[in-house]
Design an enzyme around this catalytic site. Structure first.
Site, mmCIF file in Angstrom:
data_model
loop_
_atom_site.group_PDB
_atom_site.id
_atom_site.type_symbol
_atom_site.label_atom_id
_atom_site.label_comp_id
_atom_site.label_asym_id
_atom_site.label_seq_id
_atom_site.Cartn_x
_atom_site.Cartn_y
_atom_site.Cartn_z
ATOM 1 N N GLU A 286 -2.921 3.764 2.341
ATOM 2 C CA GLU A 286 -2.088 3.817 1.130
ATOM 3 C C GLU A 286 -1.173 2.600 1.147
ATOM 4 O O GLU A 286 -0.412 2.419 2.095
ATOM 5 C CB GLU A 286 -1.240 5.094 1.100
ATOM 6 N N CYS A 320 7.323 3.620 -3.304
ATOM 7 C CA CYS A 320 6.085 2.913 -3.640
ATOM 8 C C CYS A 320 5.733 3.144 -5.101
ATOM 9 O O CYS A 320 5.093 2.325 -5.735
ATOM 10 C CB CYS A 320 4.961 3.386 -2.744
HETATM 11 N N1 LIG Z 1 0.883 4.054 -1.496
HETATM 12 C C1 LIG Z 1 1.758 4.853 -0.931
HETATM 13 O O1 LIG Z 1 1.613 6.065 -0.909
HETATM 14 C C2 LIG Z 1 2.969 4.268 -0.281
HETATM 15 C C3 LIG Z 1 3.993 5.119 0.136
HETATM 16 C C4 LIG Z 1 5.109 4.564 0.768
HETATM 17 C C5 LIG Z 1 5.191 3.209 0.973
HETATM 18 N N2 LIG Z 1 4.190 2.408 0.533
HETATM 19 C C6 LIG Z 1 4.298 0.968 0.711
HETATM 20 O O2 LIG Z 1 4.861 0.676 1.989
HETATM 21 C C7 LIG Z 1 5.581 -0.551 1.953
HETATM 22 C C8 LIG Z 1 6.932 -0.347 2.586
HETATM 23 O O3 LIG Z 1 6.808 0.108 3.898
HETATM 24 P P1 LIG Z 1 6.931 -0.828 5.189
HETATM 25 O O4 LIG Z 1 7.876 -1.931 4.901
HETATM 26 O O5 LIG Z 1 7.211 0.069 6.334
HETATM 27 O O6 LIG Z 1 5.449 -1.405 5.299
HETATM 28 P P2 LIG Z 1 4.805 -2.284 6.471
HETATM 29 O O7 LIG Z 1 3.404 -2.555 6.064
HETATM 30 O O8 LIG Z 1 5.669 -3.437 6.820
HETATM 31 O O9 LIG Z 1 4.807 -1.330 7.765
HETATM 32 C C9 LIG Z 1 4.156 -0.081 7.762
HETATM 33 C C10 LIG Z 1 3.785 0.285 9.191
HETATM 34 O O10 LIG Z 1 2.779 -0.618 9.666
HETATM 35 C C11 LIG Z 1 3.140 -1.137 10.935
HETATM 36 N N3 LIG Z 1 2.496 -2.446 11.087
HETATM 37 C C12 LIG Z 1 2.979 -3.671 10.749
HETATM 38 N N4 LIG Z 1 2.057 -4.626 11.033
HETATM 39 C C13 LIG Z 1 0.972 -3.997 11.546
HETATM 40 C C14 LIG Z 1 -0.313 -4.435 11.997
HETATM 41 N N5 LIG Z 1 -0.658 -5.715 11.968
HETATM 42 N N6 LIG Z 1 -1.192 -3.500 12.421
HETATM 43 C C15 LIG Z 1 -0.878 -2.192 12.429
HETATM 44 N N7 LIG Z 1 0.338 -1.717 12.021
HETATM 45 C C16 LIG Z 1 1.240 -2.612 11.575
HETATM 46 C C17 LIG Z 1 4.646 -1.155 10.870
HETATM 47 O O11 LIG Z 1 5.194 -1.257 12.170
HETATM 48 C C18 LIG Z 1 4.942 0.166 10.182
HETATM 49 O O12 LIG Z 1 4.874 1.237 11.085
HETATM 50 C C19 LIG Z 1 5.618 -0.927 0.493
HETATM 51 O O13 LIG Z 1 4.632 -1.904 0.266
HETATM 52 C C20 LIG Z 1 5.252 0.364 -0.235
HETATM 53 O O14 LIG Z 1 4.692 0.180 -1.508
HETATM 54 C C21 LIG Z 1 3.074 2.911 -0.071
#
Ligand SMILES: NC(=O)c1ccc[n+]([C@@H]2O[C@H](COP(=O)([O-])OP(=O)(O)OC[C@H]3O[C@@H](n4cnc5c(N)ncnc54)[C@H](O)[C@@H]3O)[C@@H](O)[C@H]2O)c1
Length: 522
Positions: A286, A320
Site C-alpha cells: 500500500e 495517505c
Molecule cells: N496506501 C495506504 O494505505 C497508506 C497508508 C498510510 C501511509 N501511506 C503512505 O506512507 C507514506 C508515509 O509513511 P512513511 O514516511 O513511514 O513511509 P516510508 O516509505 O518512508 O517508510 C515506511 C516503512 O518502510 C521502511 N523502509 C524504508 N526504506 C525501506 C527499504 N528500502 N526496504 C524496506 N523497508 C524500508 C521504513 O523504515 C518504514 O518502516 C506516505 O507516502 C503515505 O501515502 C499509504
C-alpha cells in the site's frame, strides 16, 4: 468457544463531552510519567533495549517519547529463524483459537484505549480525535480479521460429482514480514500483523523508525493476549532492517504500507528468487497517493468547503487518503476559492494535545523542510490563495497553504507532498478533471461533489482510484465499511479491512479424493 457476535466498528469517543476528554487526559498523565518508554527489539523471549533510535514529540521535539535499539543483522536473522522454525506450531492452532486470541488483544487495547491514544498523540503528533480513531481502527482490524479467518478456514464450496470429494482450503504461507509507516502508528501495523496471524502465519513487525513506541504496544497487546512469542517478533530499525527482511529467502509474504519509492523497491526486490528459496514471495503493498477532489458546478459549497478543508488539513495532511488537488468547475471557482480561503484562515493550528487542534506539527524536520520546499515552488509558479500564519515555532509546524493557477507541469501537481498544502485548479467540466486524474500514476482516494446523479455515475465509471467518496470528505475509511487501498502505483489493490484481504496471506490447496472404495484394507 462460543460464536463471535457480528462485527461492528468500535465507536469513537464523543469528545464534546468533558468526561470523555478527561479519560484521554488521564491516559496522558499515565503516559507522561513513564516517558521516555523503552521500545525493545523482541525476539522470542529475548528483549533488548537500546538508545539508538529516539522518537520525539513532533510538536515539541525536546520531549523524548521512546528509546529503541536498532536491530542488528544478527537479530534480523534470529527473528526470521525463530519465526521460520516454529511456523508450523502456530499454523496448527485452529482458526477459532487464533481468532479468540486476536479478540483478546482487541479487548486489551480497549481497556487501555486512552493510554494507547496518548502514545499515538505524543509519538506521532496525532490530535486527540485522530489518535482515538487510530486505536479504534486497530481494534476493528483485530476483530474483523479474527472473524474473517474463521470464515476462510471453512473454505469455498466446490462443485461435487458422485464418486469424488473436492475440497479447497487455505493454508498459511509461512513467515510474514510487516513493514509499517508512522502515520497510523497503531492501526496500520496492527492490521497487517493481525491479518498474518489470523491466517496462521508467524509474523515479524518492523515499525517505522518514527514510531517505535507504538509498534512495541502493538506487539505487547498480542503477546499479552496469548500469541506465542515464537509467532510474533519485533524488530526496531530503519529502512535497512526492512530491506533485510524483504531479501531473506525464508520470508514468504511481505506486507508493506508506506511511500511509493520504498514500495516499488520492495516489489522489485521480492521478485528475486535467491538460491534455496522454494517459493515466490507475495507482496501486499500500500503506497502513496495524489488524491484529487472534483467539485462540479452544481456542488453545494456549504457541504463542499468544510469537507475539503477537513480532508486536506486534518492531521496536517498526513493521511495517505488526504486531499491534495481540487479541480473545481470554472463557473463556481471564484466563490469556492473565496470560501476556502476563509475556512483556512480560521483553521486551528497547534499542539496535538490541545483539544480542538486540527493542524498539528508534521512528523519531523525533514517533513517540514519537504513541505516548505513544495510550498515555495507552488508559490513561485502559482497564486497563493490562503496561508494560515503564524504557526507555533517550537515544533515541526507548517502553515496550511492553498495555491491556485499552477501550470500543468509543476511537480506539486504530480508528486505526493504529504503535508498541509492544497492546490486548486479550474476545469471546464468534469471530463477535463477526469482526464487530469487519468493522467496520474497514483490512484488511491478521490472525491466528487455534485448534485447530478448522472454525473455521479459517470465519475464512478471513469475514476481509477481505489476509494472514491461522493459528497463527503475523502478520509476516514472504516474497517468493513470502506475496504481501503489504492490502484496503479498506489498499491496492489488488496483492500485492508475488506473481504478479500486475508487471501493475500494464504495459499490455496485443493484436495480431490476418489471416494469409490474397493473394499477396506484392515
Ligand atoms: N496506501 C495506504 O494505505 C497508506 C497508508 C498510510 C501511509 N501511506 C503512505 O506512507 C507514506 C508515509 O509513511 P512513511 O514516511 O513511514 O513511509 P516510508 O516509505 O518512508 O517508510 C515506511 C516503512 O518502510 C521502511 N523502509 C524504508 N526504506 C525501506 C527499504 N528500502 N526496504 C524496506 N523497508 C524500508 C521504513 O523504515 C518504514 O518502516 C506516505 O507516502 C503515505 O501515502 C499509504
Amino acid at each position: 468457544m462460543t460464536e463471535l457476535p457480528p462485527f461492528r466498528n468500535e465507536p469513537v469517543l464523543e469528545l464534546r463531552r468533558a468526561s470523555e476528554r478527561q479519560k484521554l487526559l488521564d491516559g496522558l498523565a499515565w503516559l507522561d510519567e513513564r516517558l521516555p518508554i523503552r521500545a525493545p527489539v523482541w525476539i522470542g523471549d529475548e528483549r533488548r533495549d537500546g538508545d539508538e533510535l529516539l522518537s520525539t514529540d513532533p510538536g515539541n521535539p525536546d520531549r523524548l517519547v521512546a528509546r529503541a535499539p536498532r536491530a542488528t543483522p544478527d537479530e534480523v536473522d534470529a527473528a526470521i529463524e525463530l519465526a521460520h522454525r516454529r511456523r508450523r506450531e502456530w499454523a496448527a492452532v485452529p482458526a477459532r483459537e487464533r481468532a479468540a486470541i486476536l479478540v483478546r488483544a482487541a479487548a486489551w487495547m480497549r481497556d487501555r484505549r486512552a493510554k494507547l491514544a496518548a502514545m499515538a498523540m505524543r509519538e506521532c503528533g496525532k490530535p486527540w480525535a485522530e489518535a482515538d480513531a487510530d486505536i479504534c481502527e486497530a481494534i476493528d482490524f483485530l476483530e474483523f480479521y479474527a472473524r474473517g479467518a474463521i470464515a476462510l478456514e471453512r473454505g469455498p464450496q466446490l462443485f461435487q460429482v458422485p464418486g469424488e470429494r473436492n475440497e479447497m482450503r487455505y493454508a498459511p504461507r509461512g513467515v510474514v514480514a510487516v513493514i509499517a509507516p508512522w502515520n497510523f502508528p497503531v492501526a496500520i501495523p496492527t492490521g497487517m500483523v493481525a491479518a498474518g496471524l489470523a491466517t496462521g502465519n508467524t509474523v515479524i513487525l518492523k515499525p517505522a523508525e518514527q514510531a517505535p513506541g507504538c509498534g512495541f504496544l502493538v506487539v505487547e497487546a498480542l503477546r499479552e493476549a496469548g500469541v506465542p512469542p515464537s509467532a510474533i517478533g519485533l524488530l526496531q530499525g530503519e529502512g535497512d532492517v526492512g530491506e533485510r527482511l524483504v531479501k531473506d529467502p525464508r520470508v514468504a509474504t511481505i506486507a508493506f504500507t508506506g511511500s511509493s519509492p520504498v514500495g516499488l523497491s520492495i516489489v522489485r526486490e521480492a521478485a528475486e528468487v535467491p538460491i534455496g528459496q522454494l517459493h515466490l514471495k507475495r507482496t501486499v503493498i500500500e503506497m502513496g497517493g495524489k488524491n484529487c477532489v472534483i467539485v462540479d458546478g452544481d456542488a453545494d459549497l456549504d457541504d463542499t468547503v468544510p469537507a475539503v478543508v477537513r480532508s486536506a488539513f486534518d492531521y496536517a495532511g498526513q493521511k495517505c487518503s488526504a486531499a491534495s488537488r481540487i479541480m473545481v468547475h470554472e463557473a463556481i471557482a471564484d466563490a469556492f476559492l473565496e470560501r476556502l480561503a476563509g475556512a483556512v484562515a480560521v483553521l486551528q493550528v497547534g499542539h496535538a494535545e490541545t483539544f480542538g487542534t486540527e493542524v498539528p506539527a508534521v512528523i519531523e524536520r525533514e517533513a517540514q523542510e519537504r513541505v516548505a520546499r513544495y510550498a515555495e515552488q507552488a508559490a513561485a509558479a502559482g497564486r497563493v490563495v490562503a496561508r494560515r500564519e503564524p504557526v507555533p515555532g517550537d515544533g515541526w509546524f507548517c502553515p496550511p497553504t492553498v495555491v491556485a493557477d499552477l501550470p500543468a507541469d509543476t511537480p506539486v501537481l504530480r508528486e505526493e507532498v504529504f503535508g498541509p498544502l492544497l492546490t486548486v485548479e479550474r476545469v471546464r467540466d468534469v471530463d477535463e478533471a477526469l482526464d487530469r486524474i487519468d493522467a496520474l500514476p497514483f490512484a488511491l482516494t478521490g472525491g466528487l461533489f455534485s448534485r447530478n446523479p448522472a454525473v455521479v455515475d459517470h465519475v464512478i465509471a471513469r475514476t481509477p482510484v481505489g476509494n472514491l467518496y461522493v459528497n463527503r470528505g475523502i478520509t476516514g475509511a472504516m474497517v468493513g465499511r470502506q475496504p481501503f487501498g489504492g490502484n496503479r502505483l498506489s498499491g496492489t489493490g488488496t483492500k485492508a479491512g475488506g473481504p478479500g484481504y486475508l487471501l493475500q496471506f494464504v495459499e490455496p490447496r485443493v484436495v480431490t479424493e476418489n471416494t469409490m472404495r474397493h473394499g477396506l484394507v484392515v
